[in-house]
Write an enzyme that holds these catalytic residues in place. Structure first.
Site, PDB file in Angstrom:
ATOM      1  N   ASN A  12       0.774  -1.349   0.072  1.00 45.04           N
ATOM      2  CA  ASN A  12      -0.005  -0.013  -0.140  1.00 45.04           C
ATOM      3  C   ASN A  12       1.052   1.343  -0.250  1.00 45.04           C
ATOM      4  OD1 ASN A  12      -1.741   1.990   0.710  1.00 45.04           O
ATOM      5  ND2 ASN A  12      -2.359   1.289   2.752  1.00 45.04           N
ATOM      6  N   TRP A  13       0.967   1.761  -1.097  1.00 44.62           N
ATOM      7  CA  TRP A  13       1.876   3.053  -1.252  1.00 44.62           C
ATOM      8  C   TRP A  13       1.383   4.279  -0.731  1.00 44.62           C
ATOM      9  CZ3 TRP A  13       4.067   3.159  -7.057  1.00 44.62           C
ATOM     10  CH2 TRP A  13       4.870   1.886  -7.254  1.00 44.62           C
ATOM     11  N   LYS A  14       0.089   4.259  -0.453  1.00 43.23           N
ATOM     12  CA  LYS A  14      -0.274   5.380   0.341  1.00 43.23           C
ATOM     13  C   LYS A  14      -0.083   6.765  -0.469  1.00 43.23           C
ATOM     14  CE  LYS A  14      -0.372   3.214   4.712  1.00 43.23           C
ATOM     15  NZ  LYS A  14      -0.433   3.048   6.209  1.00 43.23           N
ATOM     16  N   HIS A  98      -9.785   0.969   4.654  1.00 38.90           N
ATOM     17  CA  HIS A  98      -8.534   1.100   5.374  1.00 38.90           C
ATOM     18  C   HIS A  98      -8.502   2.340   6.431  1.00 38.90           C
ATOM     19  CE1 HIS A  98      -4.286   2.448   6.285  1.00 38.90           C
ATOM     20  NE2 HIS A  98      -4.016   1.447   5.612  1.00 38.90           N
ATOM     21  N   GLU A 100      -7.195   4.602   7.739  1.00 45.20           N
ATOM     22  CA  GLU A 100      -6.885   5.845   7.437  1.00 45.20           C
ATOM     23  C   GLU A 100      -7.791   6.562   6.567  1.00 45.20           C
ATOM     24  OE1 GLU A 100      -2.919   5.596   5.579  1.00 45.20           O
ATOM     25  OE2 GLU A 100      -1.947   5.028   7.492  1.00 45.20           O
ATOM     26  N   GLU A 170      -5.740  -5.130  10.196  1.00 50.54           N
ATOM     27  CA  GLU A 170      -4.592  -3.971  10.775  1.00 50.54           C
ATOM     28  C   GLU A 170      -5.096  -3.255  11.704  1.00 50.54           C
ATOM     29  OE1 GLU A 170      -2.421  -2.988   6.780  1.00 50.54           O
ATOM     30  OE2 GLU A 170      -4.295  -1.736   7.001  1.00 50.54           O
ATOM     31  N   GLY A 176       2.079   2.037  10.899  1.00 51.05           N
ATOM     32  CA  GLY A 176       2.876   3.061  10.683  1.00 51.05           C
ATOM     33  C   GLY A 176       3.718   3.767  12.060  1.00 51.05           C
ATOM     34  N   SER A 216       3.106  -2.275  10.322  1.00 49.56           N
ATOM     35  CA  SER A 216       4.562  -2.173  10.610  1.00 49.56           C
ATOM     36  C   SER A 216       5.206  -3.719  10.375  1.00 49.56           C
ATOM     37  CB  SER A 216       4.886  -1.789  12.134  1.00 49.56           C
ATOM     38  OG  SER A 216       4.308  -0.441  12.394  1.00 49.56           O
ATOM     39  N   GLY A 237       2.915  -1.006   4.403  1.00 47.76           N
ATOM     40  CA  GLY A 237       2.648   0.224   4.156  1.00 47.76           C
ATOM     41  C   GLY A 237       4.095   0.699   3.882  1.00 47.76           C
ATOM     42  N   GLY A 238       4.948   1.181   5.154  1.00 51.63           N
ATOM     43  CA  GLY A 238       6.285   1.964   4.658  1.00 51.63           C
ATOM     44  C   GLY A 238       7.032   1.013   3.903  1.00 51.63           C
TER      45      GLY A 238
HETATM   46  P1  PGA Z   1       2.721  -0.017   7.746  1.00 49.75           P
HETATM   47  O1  PGA Z   1       1.211   0.412   6.937  1.00 49.75           O
HETATM   48  O2  PGA Z   1       3.021  -1.178   7.256  1.00 49.75           O
HETATM   49  O3  PGA Z   1       3.533   1.449   7.206  1.00 49.75           O
HETATM   50  O4  PGA Z   1       2.223   0.221   9.199  1.00 49.75           O
HETATM   51  C1  PGA Z   1       0.333  -0.483   6.661  1.00 49.75           C
HETATM   52  C2  PGA Z   1      -0.912  -0.154   6.053  1.00 49.75           C
HETATM   53  O5  PGA Z   1      -1.514   0.877   6.507  1.00 49.75           O
HETATM   54  O6  PGA Z   1      -1.573  -0.868   5.195  1.00 49.75           O
END
Ligand code: PGA
Length: 261
Positions: A12-14, A98, A100, A170, A176, A216, A237-238
């Site tokens: 997930n590149w956000k 998601h 967010e 998640e 994050g 994470s 994500g990251g």
């Molecule tokens: P993260 O994000 O790996 O940076 O914690 C995961 C996500 O939000 O899908």
């Protein structure tokens, strides 16, 4: 160990990556994905990079998906993107719900419920995200929260829809933050999600269901998480913004997978 399914790893590149960065990152992923053929890779770039990503991914086994969609196929919805548009640009997957989106953009279980059939109608596989906040976990309400997200989000789904669905657990407190759920904490929720699928769609659907963990995830924790019975892969994500670290996660998951083959 993941009910003997090869690892599914989605990045997930956000809100990251220009067109040039998109091409460079995919260019870095392709050789790794060819080497790690038993794993399924998916990238989820921002809308602006989807067309360029589709070109860069052509002829590879890496799948393409988006991070959100609108529940209508077309219409006067300024700023929105529909499932047919995503399919048209080459997507096969789409994230729905998601945390967010839930936290900052008004996503609710009701909108998740509308978006899932929109994705399925267009032939996209939804990756439906659920997860509890730290307050809910500390208050002993994790399963209540996840159960409600599943009951409401999946309320209209027929058993025949389930092979197309992917679920992602998640925990909001792990996204994050560098704080990953322990394998036991993640497994407890994954097992619960699989039971909920079994209750709704039967044991065969539950066994086949892909349930990802996110929050994470990195190469250093992927092996121990993937060894858990109900963890089928990761939503990253990251660590998905760097080809080596993203593929390192797949490599570690594959190591755990191959140990029991
Ligand atoms: P993260 O994000 O790996 O940076 O914690 C995961 C996500 O939000 O899908």
């Amino acid at each position: 160990m993941s009910l003997a399914k090869p690892p599914f790893v989605a990045g997930n590149w956000k809100m990251h990556n220009s067109l040039a960065e998109t091409r460079a990152l995919i260019g870095g992923l392709v050789p790794f994905a060819a080497e790690l053929q038993d794993a399924e890779f998916v990238v989820l770039p921002p809308f602006t990079a989807l067309a360029a990503a589709a070109v860069a991914l052509a002829g590879t086994s890496i799948g393409l998906g988006a991070q959100d969609l609108h529940w209508e196929d077309r219409g006067a919805f300024t700023g929105e993107i529909s499932a047919p548009m995503l399919a048209d640009v080459g997507c096969r997957f789409v994230l729905i719900g998601h945390s967010e989106r839930r936290q900052f953009f008004g996503e609710t279980d009701a909108s998740v419920r509308l978006k899932i059939p929109a994705a399925l109608r267009a032939g996209l596989r939804p990756i439906v995200c659920v997860g509890e906040t730290l307050e809910e976990r500390d208050g002993g309400r994790t399963m209540d929260r996840i159960g409600r997200q599943l009951d409401e989000g999946l309320a209209d789904r027929a058993p025949s829809d389930f092979p197309g669905l992917i679920l992602a657990y998640e925990p909001v407190w792990a996204i994050g933050t560098g704080r990953t759920a322990t394998p036991a904490q993640a497994e407890e929720v994954h097992g619960f999600i699989r039971e909920k699928i079994a209750a709704r769609a039967g044991n065969a659907a539950a066994t086949c269901a892909i349930i990802l963990y996110g929050g994470s995830v990195k190469a250093a924790n992927a092996y121990s998480l993937f060894r858990e019975k109900n963890i089928d892969g990761f939503l990253v994500g990251g660590a998905s913004l760097d080809a080596a670290s993203f593929c390192g996660i797949a490599r570690e998951a594959l190591r755990a997978y191959k140990e029991v083959q």
